[in-house]
Design an enzyme around this catalytic site. Structure first.
Site, short mmCIF file in Angstrom:
data_model
loop_
_atom_site.label_atom_id
_atom_site.label_comp_id
_atom_site.label_asym_id
_atom_site.label_seq_id
_atom_site.Cartn_x
_atom_site.Cartn_y
_atom_site.Cartn_z
N HIS A 232 0.82 -1.22 0.00
CA HIS A 232 0.00 0.00 0.00
C HIS A 232 0.86 1.28 0.00
O HIS A 232 0.61 2.21 -0.75
CB HIS A 232 -0.88 0.01 1.25
CG HIS A 232 -1.66 -1.26 1.47
ND1 HIS A 232 -2.88 -1.50 0.91
CD2 HIS A 232 -1.36 -2.36 2.20
CE1 HIS A 232 -3.33 -2.70 1.29
NE2 HIS A 232 -2.42 -3.24 2.07
O1 RIB Z 1 -4.24 -0.66 5.51
C1 RIB Z 1 -2.92 -0.61 5.02
C2 RIB Z 1 -2.08 0.30 5.83
O2 RIB Z 1 -2.04 -0.17 7.16
C3 RIB Z 1 -0.61 0.35 5.37
O3 RIB Z 1 -0.10 1.62 5.63
C4 RIB Z 1 0.06 -0.68 6.24
O4 RIB Z 1 1.44 -0.37 6.48
C5 RIB Z 1 -0.70 -0.53 7.53
O5 RIB Z 1 -0.13 0.56 8.24
#
Ligand code: RIB
Ligand code: CA
Length: 303
Positions: A232
């Site tokens: 992400h």
């Molecule tokens: O939902 C995904 C996010 O949550 C990303 O930033 C991952 O690192 C967690 O922090």
């Protein structure tokens, strides 16, 4: 050189994103002014040590790292060792041990970065606790803010409706969107879940990331997502830097903070039902194939 301030909760996908930024800093494409951490995937202190480890692996010993807020604004801290491992870096082990952060050290790093760089770009890849806290205590903010978080008309990854960063600290997310001076560029699950690394990609990535990613592959497999990893935060950094093609639409965002059932649910007003000014640019499409090519091309300097 685009000045960048990264606020993260280094975890595994944060570590991949930080590696990408570190390589861009090494080649003079960006100036990574500082890295600060919030609690989320792991504690803020552990996230700072993990970030220091990643930067040291990239030979960036001069980029300052400081742990930020240790707890969300109002709710108790919940971390996720089952997702990112007991220390937040999967199966990786490191001996980085940082002294306890000096009170206010992280805010001084933000102050310096904002005052030294008129076109500073803040990238937030963890809960918005530091951002909200800074907004509540300072008048001047970065001119550009990009944030990974939320799920808009899309299933959550933490509850049926909430994404992790927004769920960990929903009050901070609400404050951030309420007080931002400029629309926040938002990379939410419906886009970032498309950014995946597979085992076939490992030979193209630096060795120190491999034990992290193997843990993340196993987590995603156990979640029914296949033996691969959703990165992400990396896509979020590429959107922030404009190194990947994407589309975005202006919306007004608010966050649920009072309901236990819907805690952290993010809502985007696409049709001006609320009659409130736009506070976000919601990324609706990104070229994840181009993003993979960008990652591989940039980090090969570490191989
Ligand atoms: O939902 C995904 C996010 O949550 C990303 O930033 C991952 O690192 C967690 O922090
Ligand atoms: Ca993160």
């Amino acid at each position: 050189m685009r000045p960048i301030l990264l606020d993260c909760d280094t975890g595994i996908d944060d570590a991949v994103a930080l590696t990408y930024l570190a390589c861009l800093h090494r080649q003079g494409t960006i100036n990574l002014a500082a890295v600060t951490t919030t609690a989320g995937n792991t504690t803020a202190a552990q996230a700072a040590m993990n970030s220091r480890f990643v930067l040291d692996q990239c030979s960036l010993v001069d980029v300052p790292v400081a742990a930020g807020c240790t707890e969300p604004l109002q709710v108790p801290l919940v971390t996720t060792p089952e997702t990112h491992g007991p220390l937040g870096v999967g199966y990786a082990e490191h001996s980085v041990d940082l002294p306890p952060a000096q009170p206010g050290e992280w805010m001084r790093l933000w102050d310096e970065a904002i005052h030294e760089h008129e076109d500073l770009h803040l990238i937030v890849t963890g809960p918005a606790t530091n951002l909200a806290t800074y907004m509540q205590q300072r008048d001047q903010l970065p001119t550009h803010i990009t944030l990974m978080g939320g799920a808009y008309l899309y299933p959550g990854n933490t509850t049926p409706t909430a994404e992790w960063n927004s769920w960990v600290d929903p009050h901070a997310a609400q404050v951030a969107f309420k007080h931002t001076p400029t629309p926040i560029t938002v990379c939410s699950l419906e886009v970032t879940e498309q950014m995946v690394i597979t085992p076939d990609d490992l030979p193209l990535l630096p060795e120190f990331l491999h034990p992290m990613l193997r843990f993340y592959f196993e987590f995603h497999q156990a979640q029914g997502e296949g033996y691969q990893a959703q990165i992400h935060d990396l896509l979020t950094c590429m959107v922030a830097l404009g190194t990947v093609p994407y589309q975005a639409i202006p919306v007004t965002v608010d966050v649920e903070t009072t309901s236990q059932l819907l805690r952290g649910t993010t809502v985007a007003d696409f049709k001006n039902h609320w009659g409130r000014p736009h506070n976000a640019r919601l990324v609706r499409d990104a070229d994840v194939k181009a993003a993979k090519r960008e990652l591989v091309g940039v980090v090969k300097q570490l191989l």
